[in-house]
Design an enzyme around this catalytic site. Structure first.
Site, PDB file in Angstrom:
ATOM      1  N   ALA A  66       0.862  -1.188   0.000  1.00 56.13           N
ATOM      2  CA  ALA A  66       0.000   0.000   0.000  1.00 56.13           C
ATOM      3  C   ALA A  66       0.892   1.230   0.000  1.00 56.13           C
ATOM      4  O   ALA A  66       2.026   1.189   0.499  1.00 56.13           O
ATOM      5  CB  ALA A  66      -0.861  -0.008   1.261  1.00 56.13           C
ATOM      6  N   GLU A 132       3.792  -5.435   7.287  1.00 56.12           N
ATOM      7  CA  GLU A 132       2.903  -4.453   7.928  1.00 56.12           C
ATOM      8  C   GLU A 132       3.190  -4.290   9.416  1.00 56.12           C
ATOM      9  O   GLU A 132       3.027  -3.203   9.977  1.00 56.12           O
ATOM     10  CB  GLU A 132       1.426  -4.878   7.741  1.00 56.12           C
TER      11      GLU A 132
HETATM   12  N1  CO8 Z   1       4.575   3.348  -0.047  1.00 52.54           N
HETATM   13  C1  CO8 Z   1       4.996   4.568  -0.496  1.00 52.54           C
HETATM   14  N2  CO8 Z   1       6.227   4.768  -1.033  1.00 52.54           N
HETATM   15  C2  CO8 Z   1       7.048   3.700  -1.109  1.00 52.54           C
HETATM   16  C3  CO8 Z   1       6.676   2.418  -0.657  1.00 52.54           C
HETATM   17  C4  CO8 Z   1       5.368   2.264  -0.103  1.00 52.54           C
HETATM   18  N3  CO8 Z   1       4.898   1.081   0.308  1.00 52.54           N
HETATM   19  N4  CO8 Z   1       7.714   1.576  -0.852  1.00 52.54           N
HETATM   20  C5  CO8 Z   1       8.697   2.298  -1.405  1.00 52.54           C
HETATM   21  N5  CO8 Z   1       8.303   3.582  -1.563  1.00 52.54           N
HETATM   22  C6  CO8 Z   1       9.061   4.695  -2.123  1.00 52.54           C
HETATM   23  C7  CO8 Z   1      10.121   5.178  -1.149  1.00 52.54           C
HETATM   24  O1  CO8 Z   1       9.561   6.077  -0.193  1.00 52.54           O
HETATM   25  C8  CO8 Z   1      11.098   5.841  -2.098  1.00 52.54           C
HETATM   26  O2  CO8 Z   1      10.606   7.101  -2.478  1.00 52.54           O
HETATM   27  P1  CO8 Z   1      11.456   8.453  -2.132  1.00 52.54           P
HETATM   28  O3  CO8 Z   1      12.759   8.249  -2.866  1.00 52.54           O
HETATM   29  O4  CO8 Z   1      10.600   9.522  -2.687  1.00 52.54           O
HETATM   30  O5  CO8 Z   1      11.627   8.459  -0.665  1.00 52.54           O
HETATM   31  C9  CO8 Z   1      11.052   4.955  -3.327  1.00 52.54           C
HETATM   32  O6  CO8 Z   1       9.817   4.240  -3.241  1.00 52.54           O
HETATM   33  C10 CO8 Z   1      12.172   3.938  -3.388  1.00 52.54           C
HETATM   34  O7  CO8 Z   1      12.160   3.184  -2.172  1.00 52.54           O
HETATM   35  P2  CO8 Z   1      13.462   3.000  -1.232  1.00 52.54           P
HETATM   36  O8  CO8 Z   1      14.395   4.149  -1.395  1.00 52.54           O
HETATM   37  O9  CO8 Z   1      12.974   2.692   0.143  1.00 52.54           O
HETATM   38  O10 CO8 Z   1      14.088   1.700  -1.934  1.00 52.54           O
HETATM   39  P3  CO8 Z   1      15.031   0.614  -1.238  1.00 52.54           P
HETATM   40  O11 CO8 Z   1      15.521  -0.255  -2.339  1.00 52.54           O
HETATM   41  O12 CO8 Z   1      16.007   1.251  -0.321  1.00 52.54           O
HETATM   42  O13 CO8 Z   1      14.034  -0.266  -0.286  1.00 52.54           O
HETATM   43  C11 CO8 Z   1      12.004  -1.489   0.192  1.00 52.54           C
HETATM   44  C12 CO8 Z   1      13.021  -1.021  -0.870  1.00 52.54           C
HETATM   45  C13 CO8 Z   1      12.676  -2.468   1.172  1.00 52.54           C
HETATM   46  C14 CO8 Z   1      10.871  -2.210  -0.534  1.00 52.54           C
HETATM   47  C15 CO8 Z   1      11.487  -0.245   0.971  1.00 52.54           C
HETATM   48  O14 CO8 Z   1      11.074   0.737   0.045  1.00 52.54           O
HETATM   49  C16 CO8 Z   1      10.319  -0.542   1.877  1.00 52.54           C
HETATM   50  O15 CO8 Z   1      10.500  -1.088   2.935  1.00 52.54           O
HETATM   51  N6  CO8 Z   1       9.072  -0.185   1.455  1.00 52.54           N
HETATM   52  C17 CO8 Z   1       7.890  -0.362   2.237  1.00 52.54           C
HETATM   53  C18 CO8 Z   1       7.426  -1.803   2.197  1.00 52.54           C
HETATM   54  C19 CO8 Z   1       6.215  -2.002   3.097  1.00 52.54           C
HETATM   55  O16 CO8 Z   1       6.287  -1.812   4.293  1.00 52.54           O
HETATM   56  N7  CO8 Z   1       5.081  -2.413   2.511  1.00 52.54           N
HETATM   57  C20 CO8 Z   1       3.872  -2.635   3.225  1.00 52.54           C
HETATM   58  C21 CO8 Z   1       3.002  -1.444   3.122  1.00 52.54           C
HETATM   59  S1  CO8 Z   1       1.552  -1.557   4.157  1.00 52.54           S
HETATM   60  C22 CO8 Z   1       0.470  -2.517   3.284  1.00 52.54           C
HETATM   61  O17 CO8 Z   1       0.754  -2.941   2.190  1.00 52.54           O
HETATM   62  C23 CO8 Z   1      -0.860  -2.775   3.947  1.00 52.54           C
HETATM   63  C24 CO8 Z   1      -1.745  -3.625   3.071  1.00 52.54           C
HETATM   64  C25 CO8 Z   1      -3.162  -3.277   3.292  1.00 52.54           C
HETATM   65  C26 CO8 Z   1      -3.960  -3.284   2.015  1.00 52.54           C
HETATM   66  C27 CO8 Z   1      -3.206  -2.699   0.871  1.00 52.54           C
HETATM   67  C28 CO8 Z   1      -4.021  -2.438  -0.332  1.00 52.54           C
HETATM   68  C29 CO8 Z   1      -3.319  -1.668  -1.391  1.00 52.54           C
END
Ligand code: CO8
Length: 258
Positions: A66, A132
């Site tokens: 998400a 999450e």
């Molecule tokens: N939401 C918003 N932006 C994101 C997300 C996300 N989930 N994941 C990555 N991005 C953005 C980063 O903020 C970054 O943007 P900026 O440069 O503007 O800050 C860009 O993408 C690149 O990401 P990173 O620099 O973090 O890239 P890395 O290679 O260092 O790391 C990761 C990659 C490990 C995947 C890291 O980005 C991360 O941990 N992301 C979040 C993953 C996460 O926690 N996902 C779960 C989200 S909650 C959820 O899904 C609840 C489900 C409920 C229903 C959902 C229905 C849609």
């Protein structure tokens, strides 16, 4: 044809392709992306010339979950009464088989979206997880329900409770993915699988998908009763006559999807 901002939609023969396209956010699922995926999926589902759907992302991310930035400030009532994720259920109810072709991250809602598909093909770079818990929430579109059904209670509990990611090898060993392919071959392989499915009789494919779905949602006795009826119903189709006739005549069947 509908215009899309966050996905690329193409038709190749009888296969519909949906490519998530928010590279700046690792395909994080914001409200536009959700609406667009569901709309494109339903459009393909209503098109009798489409026999399979491929859903894919980029080399780096299928979808990183998400969009955290979009939901961070929401409260209970926003999430419960105005549920921004409710249209996902429509994607899970598509009749057309969907293949998730996953490279890179499939996290949170990204892993859940892959699990709404019927087949998950993983590149050797794929990483799956339900992180999450690290954000102070739990999975919200099926992670706590589909993951244990796919990989068993104990492995699912470890992933959901710790937020640990698992790589493609572990995901295949656990039963989450149908098959691993080298990253460079992922899309070709997804195309091959989709074309094979799309070459079969559409009503028979729907019946097979329905029966497989029943296995996820019912007891064995109910599922077997459902299968018995659905199996018998295929004998009402021209394509059953054609399929079995072609076998007897030692030729390739030509299905009319009737
Ligand atoms: N939401 C918003 N932006 C994101 C997300 C996300 N989930 N994941 C990555 N991005 C953005 C980063 O903020 C970054 O943007 P900026 O440069 O503007 O800050 C860009 O993408 C690149 O990401 P990173 O620099 O973090 O890239 P890395 O290679 O260092 O790391 C990761 C990659 C490990 C995947 C890291 O980005 C991360 O941990 N992301 C979040 C993953 C996460 O926690 N996902 C779960 C989200 S909650 C959820 O899904 C609840 C489900 C409920 C229903 C959902 C229905 C849609």
């Amino acid at each position: 044809m509908t215009e899309y901002e966050t996905i690329i939609v193409e038709t190749r023969g009888r296969v519909g392709w949906i490519t998530l396209n928010r590279p700046e956010a690792l395909n994080a699922l914001n409200s536009t992306l959700i609406r667009e995926i569901v709309t494109a999926g339903k459009e393909f589902d209503h098109d009798p010339d489409i026999g399979a759907i491929v859903l894919t992302g980029s080399e780096k991310a299928f979808a990183a979950g998400a969009d955290i930035k979009e939901i961070a400030d929401k409260g209970y009532i926003d999430m419960y009464l105005n549920d921004p994720f409710k249209s996902w259920a429509d994607f899970g109810r598509l009749r057309t088989p969907a293949i998730a072709a996953v490279a890179g991250f499939a996290l949170g809602g990204g892993c859940e979206l892959a699990m709404m598909c019927d087949i998950i093909l993983a590149a050797d770079t794929a990483k799956f997880g339900q992180p999450e818990i690290n954000l102070g929430v739990i999975p919200g579109i099926g992670g706590t329900q589909r993951l244990p059904r796919a990989i068993g209670k104990y492995k699912a509990a470890e992933l959901v409770l710790t937020g640990r990611m698992m790589g493609a090898e572990e995901a295949e060993r656990s039963g989450l993915v149908s098959r691993i392919v080298p990253a460079a071959e992922l899309l070709d392989e997804a195309a091959k699988v989709a074309e094979i499915i799309a070459s079969k009789s559409l009503p028979v494919v729907y019946a097979a998908k329905d029966a497989l779905q029943a296995a996820q949602e019912s007891t064995l006795a109910e599922g077997l009763r459902f299968e018995k009826q659905a199996f018998a119903a295929t004998f009402a189709l021209d394509d059953q006559t054609e399929g079995m006739g072609a076998f007897r005549e030692k030729r390739t069947p030509e299905f009319s999807h009737r």
